[in-house]
Structures are given as C-alpha cells and as structure tokens.
Design a protein around this motif. Structure first.
Motif, PDB file in Angstrom:
ATOM      1  N   PRO A 227     -12.230  -8.591 -45.449  1.00 17.21           N
ATOM      2  CA  PRO A 227     -11.957  -7.304 -46.119  1.00 17.21           C
ATOM      3  C   PRO A 227     -12.188  -7.430 -47.615  1.00 17.21           C
ATOM      4  O   PRO A 227     -11.912  -8.464 -48.217  1.00 17.21           O
TER       5      PRO A 227
ATOM      6  N   ALA B 147      -7.966   6.049 -45.177  1.00 17.91           N
ATOM      7  CA  ALA B 147      -8.365   4.862 -45.926  1.00 17.91           C
ATOM      8  C   ALA B 147      -9.438   4.137 -45.125  1.00 17.91           C
ATOM      9  O   ALA B 147      -9.412   4.145 -43.892  1.00 17.91           O
ATOM     10  N   GLN B 148     -10.362   3.542 -45.845  1.00 16.54           N
ATOM     11  CA  GLN B 148     -11.422   2.775 -45.205  1.00 16.54           C
ATOM     12  C   GLN B 148     -11.527   1.440 -45.919  1.00 16.54           C
ATOM     13  O   GLN B 148     -11.603   1.385 -47.154  1.00 16.54           O
ATOM     14  N   VAL B 149     -11.521   0.371 -45.143  1.00 14.47           N
ATOM     15  CA  VAL B 149     -11.630  -0.972 -45.698  1.00 14.47           C
ATOM     16  C   VAL B 149     -13.086  -1.409 -45.585  1.00 14.47           C
ATOM     17  O   VAL B 149     -13.657  -1.418 -44.494  1.00 14.47           O
ATOM     18  N   ASP B 150     -13.685  -1.748 -46.733  1.00 10.45           N
ATOM     19  CA  ASP B 150     -15.045  -2.290 -46.716  1.00 10.45           C
ATOM     20  C   ASP B 150     -14.977  -3.725 -46.217  1.00 10.45           C
ATOM     21  O   ASP B 150     -14.089  -4.496 -46.629  1.00 10.45           O
TER      22      ASP B 150
ATOM     23  N   GLY C 169      -4.441   5.031 -53.680  1.00  7.09           N
ATOM     24  CA  GLY C 169      -3.899   4.315 -52.530  1.00  7.09           C
ATOM     25  C   GLY C 169      -2.499   4.731 -52.157  1.00  7.09           C
ATOM     26  O   GLY C 169      -1.859   5.524 -52.837  1.00  7.09           O
TER      27      GLY C 169
ATOM     28  N   ARG D 202     -12.906  -4.087 -50.571  1.00  3.66           N
ATOM     29  CA  ARG D 202     -12.295  -2.906 -51.186  1.00  3.66           C
ATOM     30  C   ARG D 202     -11.678  -1.983 -50.136  1.00  3.66           C
ATOM     31  O   ARG D 202     -12.149  -1.903 -49.020  1.00  3.66           O
ATOM     32  N   VAL D 203     -10.655  -1.262 -50.596  1.00  3.07           N
ATOM     33  CA  VAL D 203     -10.082  -0.194 -49.780  1.00  3.07           C
ATOM     34  C   VAL D 203     -10.430   1.114 -50.483  1.00  3.07           C
ATOM     35  O   VAL D 203     -10.166   1.273 -51.677  1.00  3.07           O
ATOM     36  N   ARG D 204     -11.041   2.032 -49.747  1.00  2.00           N
ATOM     37  CA  ARG D 204     -11.430   3.330 -50.305  1.00  2.00           C
ATOM     38  C   ARG D 204     -10.545   4.417 -49.699  1.00  2.00           C
ATOM     39  O   ARG D 204     -10.282   4.394 -48.502  1.00  2.00           O
ATOM     40  N   HIS D 205     -10.121   5.347 -50.553  1.00  2.00           N
ATOM     41  CA  HIS D 205      -9.277   6.449 -50.107  1.00  2.00           C
ATOM     42  C   HIS D 205      -9.999   7.757 -50.374  1.00  2.00           C
ATOM     43  O   HIS D 205     -10.540   7.962 -51.458  1.00  2.00           O
TER      44      HIS D 205
END
Length: 140
Positions: free
Chosen positions: A52, A32-35, A137, A54-57
């Motif tokens: 923080p 996961a990566q948090v923008d 997620g 968006r969270v990208r998976h």
C-alpha cells in the motif's frame, strides 16, 4: 433474535468543528482508495508483493431541500475568502427516531462547491442545494 432497525437512514447531519450545518437527505462520496505498488522480489517467483502507498479520498456531496440552515453553509463558504482553515467535520447517519446509525469524522475539510436552487416558475420542483466538500481522510 434482535428486532433492531437494520440501519435504514433518512438523513445525514453535518457538523463542522462542533457547529451543525443541518440535516441533509442525501450523501455520497464517502469512500477511500488505497493505491497499491507491485514489487517483484528477485528469486521469489511465487508471488508479487502488493504494497500500500497513498490513500485517496473522494469529495463528499451532501444534498437537501432548501432550509433556514442554508445561511450557515453559505457563511462557512464565505469564510474561506478570509483565509483557509481546515476544520474537522462529522457526518452522522440518523434513523427516523434521531438515533445514530453510523458516524464519520473527516480531517481538514474545505468546501469545494455549493449549488443553490434553480428558481424557475415554469418548473415547480423542490428547491434544493448541494454542498461538496474535500477532506484529507477519516479519523476514529
């Protein structure tokens, strides 16, 4: 001092809405990566706010030698053509004795791709398959 196994895994079990699609010997993409948005506050020159958003998976790729359970995977993929339902998936990392090292629950999974074995008599490699899934997620 504990002599517990430090978590060396040998397989990953994939379950979709409670139905096992079998064990896989490779799993990558559990991430996961948090923008982060940077905001400067007027009059505050000491720092920039890191907020923080968006969270990208990433997609998850599972690999294994061809097994009888391949039919379950292809049946799940075929079911997408009759309407997309986004079930919950669970991936368990298992030790040699079958005990669970870690568990990840994935929200609203959908198959992205499946690659079956290359059947070539000139290349006697192990017949493998790769399943790639997308999700929205993790859940606890």
């Amino acid at each position: 001092m504990s002599k517990e196994d430090p978590g060396t895994t040998i397989c990953f079990r994939l379950t979709i809405d409670g139905e096992s699609l079998g064990d896989f010997n490779g799993c990558d993409g559990l991430s996961a990566q948090v923008d982060i948005e940077q905001r400067e506050e007027g009059g505050n020159n000491g720092h920039v706010w890191q907020l923080p958003s968006r969270v990208r998976h990433s997609n998850v790729r599972l690999t294994r030698p061809l097994t009888k359970e391949t039919v379950k995977v292809t049946a799940w993929i075929s079911s997408v053509s009759t309407g997309v339902e986004r079930p919950t998936a669970e991936i368990e990392a298992l030790r040699l004795d079958g005990s669970v090292v870690a568990r990840w629950k994935l929200l609203e999974v959908v198959p992205v791709s499946w690659t079956g074995p290359t059947l070539n008599p000139e290349s006697p490699a192990v017949a493998t398959e790769v399943l790639e899934i997308a999700h929205h997620g993790f859940m606890s």
